[in-house]
Design an enzyme around this catalytic site. Structure first.
Site, PDB file in Angstrom:
ATOM      1  N   HIS A  17       0.845  -1.208   0.000  1.00 37.06           N
ATOM      2  CA  HIS A  17       0.000   0.000   0.000  1.00 37.06           C
ATOM      3  C   HIS A  17       0.880   1.257   0.000  1.00 37.06           C
ATOM      4  O   HIS A  17       0.578   2.228  -0.685  1.00 37.06           O
ATOM      5  CB  HIS A  17      -0.888   0.056   1.263  1.00 37.06           C
ATOM      6  CG  HIS A  17      -1.866  -1.065   1.401  1.00 37.06           C
ATOM      7  ND1 HIS A  17      -1.905  -1.879   2.509  1.00 37.06           N
ATOM      8  CD2 HIS A  17      -2.854  -1.502   0.585  1.00 37.06           C
ATOM      9  CE1 HIS A  17      -2.881  -2.771   2.378  1.00 37.06           C
ATOM     10  NE2 HIS A  17      -3.475  -2.569   1.215  1.00 37.06           N
ATOM     11  N   LYS A  41     -15.730  -8.065   5.519  1.00 36.26           N
ATOM     12  CA  LYS A  41     -14.522  -8.357   6.305  1.00 36.26           C
ATOM     13  C   LYS A  41     -14.695  -8.016   7.773  1.00 36.26           C
ATOM     14  O   LYS A  41     -15.206  -6.948   8.102  1.00 36.26           O
ATOM     15  CB  LYS A  41     -13.349  -7.523   5.776  1.00 36.26           C
ATOM     16  CG  LYS A  41     -12.791  -8.008   4.467  1.00 36.26           C
ATOM     17  CD  LYS A  41     -11.568  -7.171   4.082  1.00 36.26           C
ATOM     18  CE  LYS A  41     -11.035  -7.622   2.733  1.00 36.26           C
ATOM     19  NZ  LYS A  41      -9.989  -6.712   2.234  1.00 36.26           N
ATOM     20  N   ARG A  91      -2.575  -5.982  -8.157  1.00 40.25           N
ATOM     21  CA  ARG A  91      -1.429  -6.860  -7.926  1.00 40.25           C
ATOM     22  C   ARG A  91      -1.281  -7.930  -8.989  1.00 40.25           C
ATOM     23  O   ARG A  91      -0.231  -8.204  -9.486  1.00 40.25           O
ATOM     24  CB  ARG A  91      -1.550  -7.542  -6.559  1.00 40.25           C
ATOM     25  CG  ARG A  91      -1.358  -6.595  -5.402  1.00 40.25           C
ATOM     26  CD  ARG A  91      -1.791  -7.212  -4.116  1.00 40.25           C
ATOM     27  NE  ARG A  91      -3.198  -7.574  -4.183  1.00 40.25           N
ATOM     28  CZ  ARG A  91      -3.843  -8.242  -3.274  1.00 40.25           C
ATOM     29  NH1 ARG A  91      -3.220  -8.662  -2.214  1.00 40.25           N
ATOM     30  NH2 ARG A  91      -5.122  -8.514  -3.425  1.00 40.25           N
ATOM     31  N   SER A 129      -2.833  -7.964   3.357  1.00 32.27           N
ATOM     32  CA  SER A 129      -2.923  -7.748   4.803  1.00 32.27           C
ATOM     33  C   SER A 129      -3.164  -9.080   5.518  1.00 32.27           C
ATOM     34  O   SER A 129      -2.611  -9.326   6.591  1.00 32.27           O
ATOM     35  CB  SER A 129      -4.051  -6.765   5.111  1.00 32.27           C
ATOM     36  OG  SER A 129      -3.797  -5.546   4.473  1.00 32.27           O
TER      37      SER A 129
HETATM   38  N1  COA Z   1      -0.200  -4.165  -1.695  1.00 37.08           N
HETATM   39  C1  COA Z   1      -0.523  -5.058  -0.779  1.00 37.08           C
HETATM   40  N2  COA Z   1      -1.774  -5.491  -0.575  1.00 37.08           N
HETATM   41  C2  COA Z   1      -2.712  -4.958  -1.350  1.00 37.08           C
HETATM   42  C3  COA Z   1      -2.452  -4.022  -2.343  1.00 37.08           C
HETATM   43  C4  COA Z   1      -1.124  -3.620  -2.502  1.00 37.08           C
HETATM   44  N3  COA Z   1      -0.774  -2.744  -3.413  1.00 37.08           N
HETATM   45  N4  COA Z   1      -3.595  -3.702  -2.960  1.00 37.08           N
HETATM   46  C5  COA Z   1      -4.553  -4.412  -2.362  1.00 37.08           C
HETATM   47  N5  COA Z   1      -4.015  -5.180  -1.399  1.00 37.08           N
HETATM   48  C6  COA Z   1      -4.701  -6.148  -0.564  1.00 37.08           C
HETATM   49  C7  COA Z   1      -5.153  -5.628   0.745  1.00 37.08           C
HETATM   50  O1  COA Z   1      -4.148  -5.804   1.713  1.00 37.08           O
HETATM   51  C8  COA Z   1      -6.353  -6.485   1.013  1.00 37.08           C
HETATM   52  O2  COA Z   1      -5.910  -7.711   1.550  1.00 37.08           O
HETATM   53  P1  COA Z   1      -6.857  -8.611   2.484  1.00 37.08           P
HETATM   54  O3  COA Z   1      -8.031  -9.029   1.642  1.00 37.08           O
HETATM   55  O4  COA Z   1      -5.975  -9.732   2.852  1.00 37.08           O
HETATM   56  O5  COA Z   1      -7.289  -7.760   3.644  1.00 37.08           O
HETATM   57  C9  COA Z   1      -6.912  -6.755  -0.386  1.00 37.08           C
HETATM   58  O6  COA Z   1      -5.864  -6.522  -1.257  1.00 37.08           O
HETATM   59  C10 COA Z   1      -8.012  -5.837  -0.870  1.00 37.08           C
HETATM   60  O7  COA Z   1      -8.474  -5.055   0.119  1.00 37.08           O
HETATM   61  P2  COA Z   1      -8.582  -3.482   0.144  1.00 37.08           P
HETATM   62  O8  COA Z   1      -7.658  -2.818  -0.817  1.00 37.08           O
HETATM   63  O9  COA Z   1      -8.453  -3.084   1.537  1.00 37.08           O
HETATM   64  O10 COA Z   1      -9.986  -3.241  -0.438  1.00 37.08           O
HETATM   65  P3  COA Z   1     -11.363  -3.909  -0.133  1.00 37.08           P
HETATM   66  O11 COA Z   1     -11.685  -4.718  -1.287  1.00 37.08           O
HETATM   67  O12 COA Z   1     -11.431  -4.541   1.204  1.00 37.08           O
HETATM   68  O13 COA Z   1     -12.294  -2.627  -0.161  1.00 37.08           O
HETATM   69  C11 COA Z   1     -13.114  -0.509   0.532  1.00 37.08           C
HETATM   70  C12 COA Z   1     -12.248  -1.715   0.879  1.00 37.08           C
HETATM   71  C13 COA Z   1     -13.212   0.326   1.773  1.00 37.08           C
HETATM   72  C14 COA Z   1     -12.442   0.306  -0.571  1.00 37.08           C
HETATM   73  C15 COA Z   1     -14.499  -0.968   0.010  1.00 37.08           C
HETATM   74  O14 COA Z   1     -15.030  -1.988   0.805  1.00 37.08           O
HETATM   75  C16 COA Z   1     -15.486   0.184  -0.045  1.00 37.08           C
HETATM   76  O15 COA Z   1     -15.473   0.951  -0.990  1.00 37.08           O
HETATM   77  N6  COA Z   1     -16.338   0.283   1.014  1.00 37.08           N
HETATM   78  C17 COA Z   1     -17.322   1.337   1.117  1.00 37.08           C
HETATM   79  C18 COA Z   1     -18.706   0.845   0.709  1.00 37.08           C
HETATM   80  C19 COA Z   1     -18.930   1.019  -0.766  1.00 37.08           C
HETATM   81  O16 COA Z   1     -18.885   2.106  -1.303  1.00 37.08           O
HETATM   82  N7  COA Z   1     -19.180  -0.109  -1.427  1.00 37.08           N
HETATM   83  C20 COA Z   1     -19.484  -0.156  -2.835  1.00 37.08           C
HETATM   84  C21 COA Z   1     -18.259  -0.282  -3.650  1.00 37.08           C
HETATM   85  S1  COA Z   1     -18.636  -0.540  -5.362  1.00 37.08           S
END
Ligand code: COA
Length: 160
Positions: A17, A41, A91, A129
């Protein structure tokens, strides 16, 4: 002023990140790093802890970055910040379908808001994560994969 929003669960923030954030900073004048909630989650760290870790890891970029928690629809947050760009990291192919669906969905609702993708650096392509937490839970070393503040927090969380 070019303003973008980088959302994630950040449970916890990793160097993957951090790499996306550093690179996004070269493209935008202000970056809102927003700790959002993914209803699918259950997090290990509270929203406050996730924000604190990010703030601490990003301290040197204080003038360009704002870290906040937001519990609501991402599009609402983006509009509130007068931005029209969502930044996401990609990724591997496996991320594509998921990200594609969400980007399309967001565009369907707000035509003026674009999602842009930054390809994760090779060194971090395998990071997530969850994998970091799994290693820390069994007292393996996560040095080099997460900011120091996160390493410390993980040690406290998963004390022997
Ligand atoms: N390096 C390392 N890890 C990465 C990464 C990077 N460059 N890019 C993504 N990841 C990983 C994260 O660590 C995470 O890992 P995990 O699943 O083991 O926890 C995973 O990829 C993706 O998670 P994250 O990037 O945190 O996104 P998410 O898919 O959980 O979404 C929000 C989080 C907050 C953006 C999303 O839930 C959201 O928009 N919520 C608000 C409600 C909403 O508007 N919903 C409608 C959306 S269309």
């Amino acid at each position: 002023m070019r303003i973008a929003v980088y959302p994630g669960t950040f449970d916890p923030v990793t160097n993957g990140h951090m790499d996306i954030i550093e690179r996004a900073l070269k493209l935008f004048d202000r970056l809102y790093v927003v700790v959002g909630e993914n209803p699918q989650k259950e997090t290990t760290f509270s929203a406050e802890e996730r924000v604190e870790m990010l703030k601490s890891a990003l301290r040197k970029h204080n003038n360009k970055i704002v870290v906040e928690h937001f519990n609501g629809l991402l599009l609402e947050y983006v509009k509130k910040k007068k931005s029209n760009v969502i930044v996401r990291g990609l990724r591997a192919i496996s991320d594509f379908e998921y990200e594609f669906q969400r980007a399309q969905f967001n565009r369907e609702f707000e035509k003026g808001i674009e999602t842009i993708f930054i390809m994760t650096k090779d060194d971090y392509a395998f990071l997530s994560s969850s994998i970091i937490k799994e290693i820390a839970m069994f007292h393996g070393s996560v040095k080099g994969f997460v900011p120091e503040v996160v390493e410390k927090k993980l040690k406290e969380k998963f004390k022997k």
